[in-house]
Design a protein around this motif. Structure first.
Motif, PDB file in Angstrom:
ATOM      1  N   PHE A  18       0.793  -1.076   0.084  1.00  0.00           N
ATOM      2  CA  PHE A  18      -0.509   0.113   0.110  1.00  0.00           C
ATOM      3  C   PHE A  18       0.860   1.234  -0.549  1.00  0.00           C
ATOM      4  O   PHE A  18       0.867   1.923  -1.228  1.00  0.00           O
ATOM      5  N   THR A  19       1.616   1.314   0.649  1.00  0.00           N
ATOM      6  CA  THR A  19       2.625   2.328   0.592  1.00  0.00           C
ATOM      7  C   THR A  19       3.390   2.727  -0.422  1.00  0.00           C
ATOM      8  O   THR A  19       3.569   3.925  -0.605  1.00  0.00           O
ATOM      9  N   LEU A  20       4.290   1.460  -0.741  1.00  0.00           N
ATOM     10  CA  LEU A  20       4.828   1.882  -2.258  1.00  0.00           C
ATOM     11  C   LEU A  20       4.417   2.359  -3.072  1.00  0.00           C
ATOM     12  O   LEU A  20       4.117   3.372  -3.144  1.00  0.00           O
ATOM     13  N   PHE A  21       2.881   2.341  -3.533  1.00  0.00           N
ATOM     14  CA  PHE A  21       1.587   2.421  -4.933  1.00  0.00           C
ATOM     15  C   PHE A  21       1.671   4.126  -4.026  1.00  0.00           C
ATOM     16  O   PHE A  21       1.237   4.638  -4.677  1.00  0.00           O
ATOM     17  N   ALA A  22       0.531   3.996  -3.152  1.00  0.00           N
ATOM     18  CA  ALA A  22       0.492   5.794  -2.431  1.00  0.00           C
ATOM     19  C   ALA A  22       1.441   6.445  -2.815  1.00  0.00           C
ATOM     20  O   ALA A  22       0.844   7.464  -3.014  1.00  0.00           O
ATOM     21  N   LEU A  23       2.072   6.150  -2.107  1.00  0.00           N
ATOM     22  CA  LEU A  23       3.438   7.363  -2.290  1.00  0.00           C
ATOM     23  C   LEU A  23       3.831   7.686  -3.573  1.00  0.00           C
ATOM     24  O   LEU A  23       4.081   8.857  -3.530  1.00  0.00           O
ATOM     25  N   SER A  24       4.612   6.401  -4.342  1.00  0.00           N
ATOM     26  CA  SER A  24       4.974   7.129  -5.712  1.00  0.00           C
ATOM     27  C   SER A  24       3.889   7.445  -6.156  1.00  0.00           C
ATOM     28  O   SER A  24       4.280   8.421  -7.306  1.00  0.00           O
ATOM     29  N   ILE A  25       2.863   6.838  -6.056  1.00  0.00           N
ATOM     30  CA  ILE A  25       2.035   7.819  -7.436  1.00  0.00           C
ATOM     31  C   ILE A  25       1.226   9.001  -7.225  1.00  0.00           C
ATOM     32  O   ILE A  25       0.787   9.748  -7.651  1.00  0.00           O
ATOM     33  N   ILE A  26       0.757   9.789  -5.704  1.00  0.00           N
ATOM     34  CA  ILE A  26       0.558   9.982  -5.150  1.00  0.00           C
ATOM     35  C   ILE A  26       1.884  11.483  -5.724  1.00  0.00           C
ATOM     36  O   ILE A  26       1.397  12.945  -5.787  1.00  0.00           O
ATOM     37  N   VAL A  27       3.562  11.369  -5.013  1.00  0.00           N
ATOM     38  CA  VAL A  27       4.796  12.579  -5.622  1.00  0.00           C
ATOM     39  C   VAL A  27       4.399  12.415  -7.375  1.00  0.00           C
ATOM     40  O   VAL A  27       4.676  13.552  -7.663  1.00  0.00           O
ATOM     41  N   GLY A  28       4.377  11.798  -7.606  1.00  0.00           N
ATOM     42  CA  GLY A  28       4.056  11.396  -8.963  1.00  0.00           C
ATOM     43  C   GLY A  28       3.305  12.473 -10.150  1.00  0.00           C
ATOM     44  O   GLY A  28       3.932  13.283 -10.564  1.00  0.00           O
ATOM     45  N   LEU A  29       1.944  12.036  -9.029  1.00  0.00           N
ATOM     46  CA  LEU A  29       0.955  13.277  -9.180  1.00  0.00           C
ATOM     47  C   LEU A  29       1.232  14.439  -9.237  1.00  0.00           C
ATOM     48  O   LEU A  29       0.473  15.187 -10.002  1.00  0.00           O
ATOM     49  N   VAL A  30       1.423  14.267  -8.406  1.00  0.00           N
ATOM     50  CA  VAL A  30       2.072  16.602  -7.580  1.00  0.00           C
ATOM     51  C   VAL A  30       3.127  16.767  -8.758  1.00  0.00           C
ATOM     52  O   VAL A  30       2.671  18.009  -9.176  1.00  0.00           O
ATOM     53  N   CYS A  31       3.598  16.056  -9.048  1.00  0.00           N
ATOM     54  CA  CYS A  31       4.810  16.509 -10.440  1.00  0.00           C
ATOM     55  C   CYS A  31       4.347  16.573 -11.410  1.00  0.00           C
ATOM     56  O   CYS A  31       5.344  17.512 -12.349  1.00  0.00           O
ATOM     57  N   ARG A  32       3.758  16.074 -11.569  1.00  0.00           N
ATOM     58  CA  ARG A  32       2.793  16.003 -13.543  1.00  0.00           C
ATOM     59  C   ARG A  32       1.925  17.769 -13.466  1.00  0.00           C
ATOM     60  O   ARG A  32       1.606  18.166 -12.659  1.00  0.00           O
ATOM     61  N   GLU A  33       1.330  18.124 -14.803  1.00  0.00           N
ATOM     62  CA  GLU A  33       0.487  18.716 -15.039  1.00  0.00           C
ATOM     63  C   GLU A  33      -0.781  17.831 -14.850  1.00  0.00           C
ATOM     64  O   GLU A  33      -1.078  17.049 -15.124  1.00  0.00           O
ATOM     65  N   PRO A  34      -1.565  19.027 -14.007  1.00  0.00           N
ATOM     66  CA  PRO A  34      -2.611  18.824 -13.330  1.00  0.00           C
ATOM     67  C   PRO A  34      -3.582  18.789 -14.362  1.00  0.00           C
ATOM     68  O   PRO A  34      -4.835  19.101 -14.054  1.00  0.00           O
ATOM     69  N   TRP A  35      -3.675  18.200 -15.959  1.00  0.00           N
ATOM     70  CA  TRP A  35      -4.963  18.429 -16.566  1.00  0.00           C
ATOM     71  C   TRP A  35      -5.951  17.314 -16.046  1.00  0.00           C
ATOM     72  O   TRP A  35      -5.131  16.657 -15.816  1.00  0.00           O
ATOM     73  N   LEU A  36      -6.951  18.455 -16.107  1.00  0.00           N
ATOM     74  CA  LEU A  36      -8.148  17.724 -15.761  1.00  0.00           C
ATOM     75  C   LEU A  36      -8.655  16.739 -17.276  1.00  0.00           C
ATOM     76  O   LEU A  36      -8.919  17.880 -18.194  1.00  0.00           O
TER      77      LEU A  36
END
Length: 523
Positions: A18-36
């Motif tokens: 859980f920690t592996l996927f949650a943290l890595s995806i969330i940090v990657g999400l924060v660092c990418r363009e925010p387009w919906l």
């Protein structure tokens, strides 16, 4: 003592997963363009509606073609905690990570070694295209995925205890939530109902009538509680669906998206035409190879073997769901799309885990891996972070690079909701516009999505009074003496007004996007 230690190891690794996927995806999400992208914008419009009652009323329209459970849940989360789109996306990521953790926890209790399963499942999650495309979205898939995971677990337990009142109550409740979450949930429910019918005929155990009865109850509740609204929503698909008619290539492409594959594109090596076929043939072939001996040996071979039960269940449900979707697409309305069947990848992962142990045996193949798991997890989390941070949004955001060069007082008309909704939502152009013209939308040679775009945005105009959506009777020289058009080769709209002499092209501006023209026009 050994069992207690293994149970603790499973629980610890499930938290680690859980920690592996949650943290890595969330940090990657924060660092990418925010387009919906388009569908996310529609979801956010519902979720951000100040009125809970108005939101539920708006859902029953052509704006979205799914039941209301997701919107209601995210509305409550958003208005209770935070309505920021990034926060809502993080909620989706947490649901995804929790689902993978639960899947690992349950799978490892059925079969295999904790450390080996940790590696197998995490690698397959990383290598499955659908996961990172939809784990970060504000869409129904974020809720359908964990609901189906819980539902699959309940189904497996019902195989061994079909008369358990507690299991039947939970299965009915979760099944109803699936039915009211996404329309494809009905296909999973139909597949599971067919599975228990098969068990009834195979085992001669009348107790399997009880799970079949709960499926009937779910169907009745859906028919009474939602079907009339489903009919209203389905009008968006008239006269046709936006999804293309299935071909052999699109079928294997949709199926292959659910199967672990190559996580990167190999430069100079085109495998897109044959690789999905190879994936499907291999996975289905392995299922048939292992399932046939079980079926020939009789029901007693799986009666007390939950690992085999889940193997047969998982193979039957993902294949039957795919078959139902294909039949409906061929003979009624095209609806075959890989992302609608995202929960099936959990079932396929279990198939592959079971197959691994069938050939490798139950012994611990990698006893020395335990102390390397931390290093492996750090490496994988870094790879996942990079993958997520570099993922391109379905919204073709490159169009934004050309908007600053245009005169701000002239409106910019785009021809697809895929452009209009994200640009409007992110306020990248105050006068971004979309022309509502049914005549051109329903033009025989136009793209299939043109009519759906028309109905979605027409309803959005009526429900939320979006000013940039322009009815054709307001498209005139008085209101728009000069304007720009992002003209797409695949969409027939402005060409009609040019051919009929209502609009003239002043000049064509340079744009380095294939199939696009940037026109300055006037009446």
């Amino acid at each position: 003592m050994v069992l207690v230690k293994q149970k603790e190891e499973i629980q610890l690794l499930s938290v680690g997963l859980f920690t592996l996927f949650a943290l890595s995806i969330i940090v990657g999400l924060v660092c990418r363009e925010p387009w919906l992208w388009m569908d996310e914008v529609l979801s956010y419009v519902f979720v951000s509606d100040p009125s809970f009652t108005h939101m539920n009323s708006a859902v029953i329209s052509s704006m979205d073609q799914n039941p209301p459970l997701f919107f209601n849940l995210y509305w409550l989360i958003g208005h209770t905690i935070n309505l920021d789109p990034l926060f809502l996306r993080i909620i989706s990521v947490l649901l995804f990570a929790a689902t993978i953790s639960l899947f690992f926890l349950y799978t490892t209790r059925l079969i295999g070694d904790p450390a080996t399963n940790f590696v197998l499942i995490s690698v397959m999650v990383y290598m499955t295209y659908q996961n990172f495309a939809h784990a970060t979205g504000i869409r129904q898939y974020a809720l359908l995925f964990p609901l189906c995971c819980v539902y699959f677990i309940l189904l497996q337990q019902l195989i061994g205890r079909p008369a358990s009142k507690r299991l039947l109550i939970f299965q009915t409740f979760v099944g109803m939530m699936i039915a009211f979450c996404h329309n494809y949930g009905l296909f999973y429910l139909a597949a599971s109902g067919a599975f228990f019918l098969g068990l009834l005929l195979w085992s001669k155990n009348r107790h399997y009538l009880l799970p079949m009865a709960t499926h009937g109850l779910i169907a009745i509740v859906w028919l009474v509680g939602w079907y009339p609204n489903f009919v209203i929503q389905s009008q968006a698909g008239n006269p046709h669906s936006w999804i293309p008619f299935p071909t052999i290539q699109s079928f294997f492409g949709a199926f292959g998206d659910l199967i672990p594959g190559l996580p990167i594109k190999v430069t100079g090596f085109d495998y897109s035409s044959w690789f999905p076929i190879a994936q499907v043939v291999l996975v289905v072939g392995l299922f048939v190879y292992l399932a046939l001996p079980m079926l020939k040996a009789g029901f007693q071979t799986i009666r007390h073997d939950p690992a085999r039960q889940f193997f047969l269940l998982s193979g039957f449900i993902y294949l039957t769901t795919m078959l139902i979707a294909l039949i409906v697409s061929l003979f009624h309305t095209p609806i075959l799309l890989g992302r609608y069947m995202w929960p099936s990848q959990l079932l396929i992962m279990y198939q592959l885990v079971y197959t691994y142990y069938h050939f490798a045996g139950q012994r611990r193949i990698l006893p020395q891996l335990g102390w390397l798991l931390l290093a492996y997890s750090l490496l994988l989390s870094g790879v996942i972070f990079y993958k997520v941070s570099k993922m391109e949004s379905p919204f073709p955001s490159q169009i934004l690079t050309y908007l600053p060069q245009l005169k701000p007082e002239y409106p910019v008309f785009v021809e697809r909701a895929d452009y209009f909704l994200p640009i409007w939502f992110h306020k990248k152009r105050s006068n971004i516009s979309f022309l509502l013209d049914w005549k051109t939308a329903d033009w025989p040679d136009n793209i299939k999505s043109a009519t759906v775009n028309y109905k979605v945005l027409q309803t959005m105009k009526e429900t939320y009074n979006v000013s940039g959506i322009v009815p054709v009777n307001q498209f005139n020289a008085d209101r728009y003496p000069r304007f720009y058009v992002v003209d797409e080769q695949d969409v027939y709209q402005i060409e009609h007004f040019i051919k009929t002499g209502h609009v003239k092209v002043i000049r064509e501006l340079p744009i380095a996007m294939s199939g696009h023209r940037l026109l300055e026009c006037a009446f």
